[in-house]
Design a protein around this motif. Structure first.
Motif, PDB file in Angstrom:
ATOM      1  N   UNK A 137       0.843  -1.209   0.000  1.00  0.00           N
ATOM      2  CA  UNK A 137       0.000   0.000   0.000  1.00  0.00           C
ATOM      3  C   UNK A 137       0.873   1.253   0.000  1.00  0.00           C
ATOM      4  N   UNK A 138       1.960   1.209   0.774  1.00  0.00           N
ATOM      5  CA  UNK A 138       2.859   2.370   0.815  1.00  0.00           C
ATOM      6  C   UNK A 138       3.502   2.601  -0.553  1.00  0.00           C
ATOM      7  N   UNK A 139       3.913   1.520  -1.214  1.00  0.00           N
ATOM      8  CA  UNK A 139       4.531   1.663  -2.536  1.00  0.00           C
ATOM      9  C   UNK A 139       3.524   2.172  -3.561  1.00  0.00           C
ATOM     10  N   UNK A 140       2.297   1.687  -3.482  1.00  0.00           N
ATOM     11  CA  UNK A 140       1.277   2.150  -4.426  1.00  0.00           C
ATOM     12  C   UNK A 140       0.859   3.595  -4.136  1.00  0.00           C
ATOM     13  N   UNK A 141       0.868   3.960  -2.852  1.00  0.00           N
ATOM     14  CA  UNK A 141       0.578   5.361  -2.511  1.00  0.00           C
ATOM     15  C   UNK A 141       1.678   6.269  -3.061  1.00  0.00           C
ATOM     16  N   UNK A 142       2.905   5.805  -2.933  1.00  0.00           N
ATOM     17  CA  UNK A 142       4.028   6.566  -3.491  1.00  0.00           C
ATOM     18  C   UNK A 142       3.917   6.648  -5.008  1.00  0.00           C
ATOM     19  N   UNK A 143       3.457   5.563  -5.613  1.00  0.00           N
ATOM     20  CA  UNK A 143       3.275   5.550  -7.068  1.00  0.00           C
ATOM     21  C   UNK A 143       2.214   6.562  -7.492  1.00  0.00           C
ATOM     22  N   UNK A 144       1.117   6.642  -6.729  1.00  0.00           N
ATOM     23  CA  UNK A 144       0.069   7.614  -7.045  1.00  0.00           C
ATOM     24  C   UNK A 144       0.613   9.036  -6.954  1.00  0.00           C
TER      25      UNK A 144
END
Length: 567
Positions: free
Chosen positions: A209-216
């Motif tokens: 989730x943290x990586x995908x939030x960073x991706x967003x």
């Protein structure tokens, strides 16, 4: 051989001769008869002759079989060598085919999007192992004693059986208690294992989730043309690009929001990736596999085609995966790290440089183009002899591209103690530029009067990057320096027979100016680069005083068909 002696009585006088001669005569006659019947040879001699004939026949048969075996071995060896030759030739053909399809292969692949970078958690399945298998509960049937028979009942068996049942009941209860205890321990261990697995899953999900939030966040910054986000995404594009074995994976990337272009410097493959043989042939007379040389002219031509395909492939991958409102053009520099035969030191040579607008590149039918001819149409700078490592000067020197404008120039230009170059007087600016170039190695400095308000000068040097006699023109501008300014400088260079020219500005240049300057021996130094050079050579912090204006965007990501990350 038998000797026959007559038993008839003979007179003593007349028997003497018979006793002396008759047996030997008969023996001789019988031996002669046997010799006559055996063809003059004894039985032993005949056996010996037969044995010799059999041995000779066996030897001939063995020799024949050995000859046939040797012939078969030679044939098998020849077939093995021929197969090895075919395999080696096929391998060379496959290598050439992979090199020839470097450009066309990537055309079949969908361009990378932010959705493709969304991390999907890899949740491991929970495997309890033996803990997940309950132990069977003891049953009374396992402990119930056998009842006594009729005879046993008559002799006190009923009492003994009753006592046996009591003992069995006690053992059964103990077994039940122990079973419950073990099951309780197993259930506790199983629960602990489940909790540990759930914790591992939670950490994986949190990390994902943290990586995908960073991706967003990166996707939003990418849509806003933030250099770090654009460079990060372009790096992902190039990382995804796979090349054959022997190709290096070294790139440098810079994004210039003022021009909306990406500058890419990519390490080209060494010349050795082109096989110097066309295949192999088997020579029976020497039992040797000989290479079939590839003509040097073909090797050189194939290498030129290869690096041209790499350049076009890189342009295609970046432009197809980015929207036009973020990336409008790509500048590609192809370099090669090699050993200088004159010094033995490692050197890096530029063999190719091309800059292409999206509108021009999208008109190309890449599946049908000749890569070398296509680069020529794009006005690329290509080494005349790339295989022989004849270097060129790229459109843009990459090292200075990392010194970009920052968004706070306009805000802080009047608030901090640094010198704002736009606020300097013409004389102050002239002195600053003269001091800069003198510290960089200029040996002479002559000011040339000009009418455009800038500082023009002639400098000579043997060690400075411009070399020889160089005409320097500086423009203290707050807007884009157009192509006409570069044209004017080249005209002045011709009038003064200058070897090279340098155009320095406090603002920035467009791509057309950069391309024209490269073709006409002019070095361009924009405000960000000027700031860096002043800090490096004069140890003075300055503010260029202007931020390049972002061009208005025609559309957002959704309108341009550019998918964003999964929400």
């Amino acid at each position: 051989m038998w000797i026959t002696i007559l038993n008839a009585p003979l007179p003593i006088v007349s028997a003497a001769p018979y006793l002396r001669r008759e047996p030997f005569i008969r023996v001789e006659q019988e031996v002669c008869g046997m010799a006559q019947r055996g063809g003059g040879r004894s039985e032993w001699e005949r056996q010996q002759a037969a044995a010799r004939r059999e041995a000779e026949r066996a030897a001939r048969e063995a020799a024949r079989r050995e000859k046939e075996a040797e012939k078969l071995r030679k044939q098998q060896h020849i077939e093995k060598q021929q197969k090895l030759t075919e395999n080696r030739t096929r391998e060379i053909s496959q290598r050439i085919a992979r090199l020839d399809s470097i450009l066309t292969d990537t055309l079949q692949r969908a361009p990378l999007g932010f959705d493709d970078l969304v991390v999907k958690p890899k949740i491991p399945l929970f495997d309890p192992g033996p803990l997940g298998i309950p132990e069977s509960e003891p049953t009374w049937a396992e402990y119930d004693p056998e009842p006594p028979g009729l005879v046993g009942l008559l002799f006190g068996g009923a009492g003994r059986h009753g006592r046996a049942i009591e003992r069995a009941e006690q053992e059964f209860q103990k077994a039940l208690t122990a079973h419950k205890k073990r099951e309780s321990q197993r259930n506790s261990a199983l629960l602990k294992a489940r909790r540990e697995h759930a914790e591992r899953v939670r950490k994986i999900e949190d990390k994902t989730q943290a990586e995908n939030t960073k991706l967003k966040t990166r996707a939003v910054e990418f849509s806003q043309s933030r250099p770090e986000a654009v460079e990060w995404f372009v790096e992902r594009i190039l990382d995804r690009s796979t090349y054959p074995k022997g190709f290096p994976k070294k790139t440098q990337i810079a994004y210039r929001p003022q021009n909306r272009d990406v500058v890419i410097e990519l390490e080209l493959p060494p010349t050795s990736v082109i096989p110097d043989v066309r295949g192999y042939k088997y020579v029976k007379t020497r039992d040797a596999i000989d290479p079939v040389p590839r003509p040097p002219s073909e090797v050189k031509k194939r290498y030129a085609q290869l690096i041209a395909r790499v350049a076009l492939r890189t342009l295609h991958e970046v432009l197809s995966a980015t929207p036009s409102d973020v990336v409008e053009a790509v500048v590609f520099n192809g370099r090669l790290t090699t050993t200088d035969p004159a010094t033995g030191q490692t050197t890096r040579l530029h063999l190719l440089s091309v800059a292409s607008e999206r509108s021009n590149f999208e008109k190309l039918v890449l599946s049908k183009v000749d890569a070398v001819a296509c680069l020529k149409r794009l006005n690329a700078l290509v080494s005349p002899n790339p295989y022989d490592l004849e270097a060129i000067e790229p459109f843009i020197e990459f090292d200075l591209k990392r010194f970009r404008f920052t968004e706070d120039f306009d805000v802080v230009s009047n608030l901090d103690s640094r010198k704002n170059l736009l606020e300097l007087s013409p004389t102050e600016f002239e002195h600053l530029i003269r001091d800069l170039f003198s510290s960089m190695g200029a040996e002479a400095w002559t000011t040339i009067p000009s009418k455009d308000g800038g500082v023009d000068a002639v400098a000579t040097s043997k060690d400075i990057f411009f070399g020889g006699v160089c005409l320097i023109q500086a423009k203290r501008w707050s807007k884009l320096v157009g192509l006409d300014a570069v044209h004017a400088l080249t005209g002045v260079m011709a009038d003064h027979n200058a070897t090279t020219g340098v155009l320095v500005t406090t603002s920035w240049f467009g791509r057309a100016s950069e391309q024209f300057a490269q073709r006409n021996r002019v070095t361009l130094i924009n405000g960000a680069e000027l700031k860096h050079l002043i800090k490096k050579h004069l140890d003075i912090d300055v503010v260029p005083g202007v931020t390049p204006k972002h061009k208005p965007r025609a559309s957002n990501n959704k309108q341009s068909g550019r998918p964003g990350p999964t929400q």
